[in-house]
Scaffold this active site. Structure first.
Site, mmCIF file in Angstrom:
data_model
loop_
_atom_site.group_PDB
_atom_site.id
_atom_site.type_symbol
_atom_site.label_atom_id
_atom_site.label_comp_id
_atom_site.label_asym_id
_atom_site.label_seq_id
_atom_site.Cartn_x
_atom_site.Cartn_y
_atom_site.Cartn_z
ATOM 1 N N GLY A 141 0.545 -5.755 -0.156
ATOM 2 C CA GLY A 141 -0.321 -5.744 -1.334
ATOM 3 C C GLY A 141 0.427 -6.090 -2.605
ATOM 4 O O GLY A 141 -0.156 -6.628 -3.554
ATOM 5 N N GLU A 179 1.700 -7.081 7.284
ATOM 6 C CA GLU A 179 0.571 -6.343 7.850
ATOM 7 C C GLU A 179 0.425 -6.530 9.359
ATOM 8 O O GLU A 179 -0.014 -5.638 10.077
ATOM 9 C CB GLU A 179 -0.732 -6.766 7.146
ATOM 10 N N GLU A 211 0.352 -9.739 -2.727
ATOM 11 C CA GLU A 211 -1.026 -10.191 -2.987
ATOM 12 C C GLU A 211 -1.376 -10.011 -4.469
ATOM 13 O O GLU A 211 -2.058 -10.841 -5.061
ATOM 14 C CB GLU A 211 -2.002 -9.440 -2.079
ATOM 15 N N ALA A 267 0.842 -1.203 0.000
ATOM 16 C CA ALA A 267 0.000 0.000 0.000
ATOM 17 C C ALA A 267 0.879 1.256 0.000
ATOM 18 O O ALA A 267 1.985 1.243 0.525
ATOM 19 C CB ALA A 267 -0.897 -0.002 1.234
#
Ligand code: NAD
Length: 699
Positions: free
Chosen positions: A103, A126, A106, A62
């Site tokens: 992210g 995270e 991911e 992010a």
């Protein structure tokens, strides 16, 4: 400027992420990826699509600059981007070089194929900000590397080398040499062989003994994560991939993520994460200021602090010249450093060759001639202005122009120290905490004349030696020790009023402090505050100490300086650190109460916590208003990284914001009314009163 670039090479579309510094998945990057996929799908000459960052960076996840703004969830959000990638009609290949985190990983897991450059590093970090991977990481990762390996990564948040997964289907190829060329070659192979577009979400996942395994995991994770709910929720999310369909698992992940996101622990950890980055910025320093180069360091004094500080620089590969006046003291310091490296080796935390190479960067010396060329000197001699004067005058005469002269003083006036030189602009405070090679906090003290580039240099150097640095203005005790004064004083008052040493320490430790106030001062040395009190009395003979300070004086009068003398507020067995209840201290307290006509009363744990913590907050507000701290979040950083304040509460200022400043103020007014010393200590800081009246917060 575009944050993604699209081009075609040999019939393959290349979508390149370009959002410095870490290719964060900003709104613009997310839109760029979707637009790129659409363009590639619409172009009949394109047969496959590559997502790539650079050879050394895929994506750090992010974009934290968007935290707290609407952009973070603006469409297309990351989940939808991954959905579009996954359902692309043409094969999508993630080409991963360097860092691939959060992210970013991911996103890669949503691609049909993945290649990794050598040296690539993966993480789902995270959990470190109290969250779990919320874009399918908990459902896709176990399906491709197995449940246990995925749990390890998700629960620890640690970074692991991509090579670790050579035996799993996570990567289709590991590429030596040019990453993009390797990815294009794979794309062409995939197309030529008409390989099916397999999706990780469709893979089967299993475990031979799921129930027993997860019970074991929950027990062991629960035992170590006490006040942090995220690790257990990570476990729950991963377990869902075994017991539920992919869609249901994604719903479970979303629900658990939402619970964590709204929880106070994650808010606190996110606050600290952002605060740490903010703390590195020095207000009033223009953006074109350039730091000075620091390739070598001199340290004056090889005592507790000097030798600890030296270790930090050696670990960073920076040569250190350590100077003493006496050979014996120099040998002691050098031995301390040698022992440190020997210990790393014997605990297998460092290879012998590396330890040897780093230790060899130390040059012990008795001569100032060895300091003529160093870029930075840190002084850590006795805490006496006369000694500091002699040292700084000497440094001024021997050090090259532009060398930075730093002092580790805890209590002396840095401006006065700077005045001993002809170059006060080069003088700065570098207040390390003990043990200096362990404690993460560094207060960088800004003198009246300290140059901007000097501050910037020390702030950047702090990062290199793995410290979290905070700028402090000049005042007694700087940020941290000035605030601890009121905190300790309240503990002392409550002891006098009826609580016990043990009750107060236990109450604070249960609330989350790493160490209660009495255990802490026993560790630091009760004689330190005693000598500060004596100094104040000498300077201001009419100053009236509260009776609780006299109790601490009595303790010191008995030679009970703490751990180092085997006795303080507790007693200590020889060579042991365990704090033992000492009836002699109870008797001392009892006699003191009698002498001052105090009838002991029952004090609740709530009162103990409120009085200690709100004293911190009130002083913090004064420090903020006086401009000693640049921002409230810097104070939070000082307390979490330097004073064992519980991270899950985010620091004293954030904690006060949460409680509500009006509530804090009203409680303090109550304490003032009951205060035996007249209530002056509880005079509300004007800033706190103003913010409370306006319904505002510190942060
Ligand atoms: P220490 O007594 O352990 O070490 C001081 C060393 O300085 C001794 O080895 C001494 O021989 C040497 N020294 C004295 N005069 C010297 C001179 N003129 N030239 C070269 N060496 C000289 O003290 P310490 O605890 O390491 O503290 C050093 C400084 O760090 C002080 O200013 C102190 O306030 C500050 N400090 C201490 C702590 C702590 O917890 N100990 C924490 C932060 C800052």
């Amino acid at each position: 400027m575009n944050q993604t670039h699209y081009e075609t090479q040999q019939g393959v579309a290349v979508i390149r992420l370009d959002n410095a510094p870490v290719n964060g998945l900003s709104h613009a990057v997310r839109k760029g990826i979707v637009a790129g996929i659409r363009q590639a799908e619409a172009d009949a000459t394109v047969t496959a699509i590559i997502l790539i960052g650079s050879q050394s960076l895929f994506s750090g996840g992010a974009d934290m600059r968007e935290f707290g703004t609407a952009a973070v969830t603006a469409e297309p959000n990351l989940l939808n981007v991954i959905g579009i990638v996954e359902t692309s009609t043409k094969p999508v290949i993630a080409a991963i070089g360097g860092t691939c985190m959060g992210g970013g990983l991911e996103l890669a897991l949503g691609c049909h194929f993945r290649v990794a450059a050598s040296g690539a590093q993966l993480a789902l970090p995270e959990v470190k900000i109290g969250l779990l991977p919320g874009a399918g990481g908990t459902q896709r990762l176990p399906r491709i590397i197995g449940v246990e390996a995925a749990l390890n990564m998700i629960v620890s948040g640690e970074t692991v080398p991509a090579d670790l997964f050579k035996a799993t289907p996570l990567f289709d190829e590991f590429i030596e040499g040019d990453l993009l060329a390797g990815a294009i070659a794979l794309a062409q192979k995939v197309v030529a062989e008409k390989r099916p577009l397999t999706r990780i979400r469709d893979r089967k996942v299993s475990h031979p003994k799921p129930d027993a395994f997860f019970m074991f995991v929950r027990n062991s994770v629960g035992a170590v994560s006490k006040n942090f709910p995220a690790p257990l929720k990570c476990v729950e999310a991963v377990q869902a991939c075994l017991t539920q369909s992919f869609e249901e698992g994604m719903q479970a992940e979303a629900r658990l993520f939402g619970e964590l996101y709204l929880g106070s622990e994650s808010q606190a950890l996110r606050h600290l994460f952002l605060s740490e980055r903010k703390a590195a910025k020095v207000e009033g320093v223009s953006s074109d200021t350039k730091p000075r180069a620091v390739a070598s360091v001199g340290i004056i004094g090889a005592g507790t602090m000097g030798s600890g500080i030296a270790i930090n620089f050696l670990l960073a590969g920076i040569p250190v010249t350590m100077l003493e006046t006496q050979q014996a003291a120099l040998d002691r310091g050098a031995k301390h450093i040698a022992d440190y490296f020997a210990d790393r080796v014997s605990k297998r935390k460092m290879k012998p060759e590396k330890a040897q190479a780093l230790a060899a960067l130390l040059k012990p010396s008795l001569s100032y001639d060895d300091l003529t060329n160093v870029d930075l000197v840190i002084e850590a001699v006795f805490e006496s202005m006369d000694v500091k004067k002699a040292v700084f005058e000497k440094l001024d005469s021997v050090c090259k122009p532009g060398a930075i002269l730093a002092s580790n003083t805890s209590t002396l006036d840095l401006n006065q120290i700077a005045s001993f030189t002809q170059r006060p602009q080069d003088v700065v405070g570098a207040h390390f905490f003990s043990p200096a090679n362990v404690m993460k906090l560094l207060e960088v003290v800004r003198g009246a004349k300290t140059a901007d580039d000097v501050l910037l240099t020390i702030m950047q150097l702090a990062k290199k030696i793995k410290k979290t640095a905070v700028i402090s203005g000049i005042c007694d005790g700087f940020i941290g020790n000035r605030m601890i004064g009121g905190y300790g004083a309240e503990a002392g008052k409550m002891l006098e009023e009826g609580a016990t040493v043990q009750q107060i320490d236990k109450a604070m430790e249960k609330w989350g402090m790493a160490m209660g106030p009495f255990r802490m001062t026993d560790l630091a040395g009760n004689d330190i505050s005693w000598s500060i009190r004596k100094g104040i009395t000498q300077k201001h003979p009419k100053f009236v100490w509260p009776s609780s300070a006299l109790l601490a004086d009595k303790l010191c009068g008995l030679g009970r300086f703490g751990q180092k003398t085997g006795a303080g507020w507790y007693s200590y067995a020889k060579g042991k650190r365990e704090a033992l209840h000492d009836p002699a201290v109870d008797a001392l307290v009892e006699a003191h109460r009698k002498e001052h006509g105090i009838t002991a009363r029952k004090i609740s744990n709530t009162e103990i916590v409120q009085r200690c913590i709100f004293a911190l907050v009130n002083e913090g507000a004064k420090i903020l208003e006086e401009g000693i701290a640049q921002r409230a979040s810097d104070i939070d950083i000082v307390y979490v990284f330097g004073y064992g304040f519980p991270a899950y509460r985010g620091g004293p200022m954030l904690y006060a914001d949460r409680v509500g400043l009006l509530v804090v103020q009203r409680a303090m007014e109550g304490f003032a009314r009951e205060d035996r010393a007249g209530g002056a200590a509880w005079a509300t800081a004007p800033l706190l009163a103003r913010l409370a009246a306006d319904g505002k917060t510190f942060n």
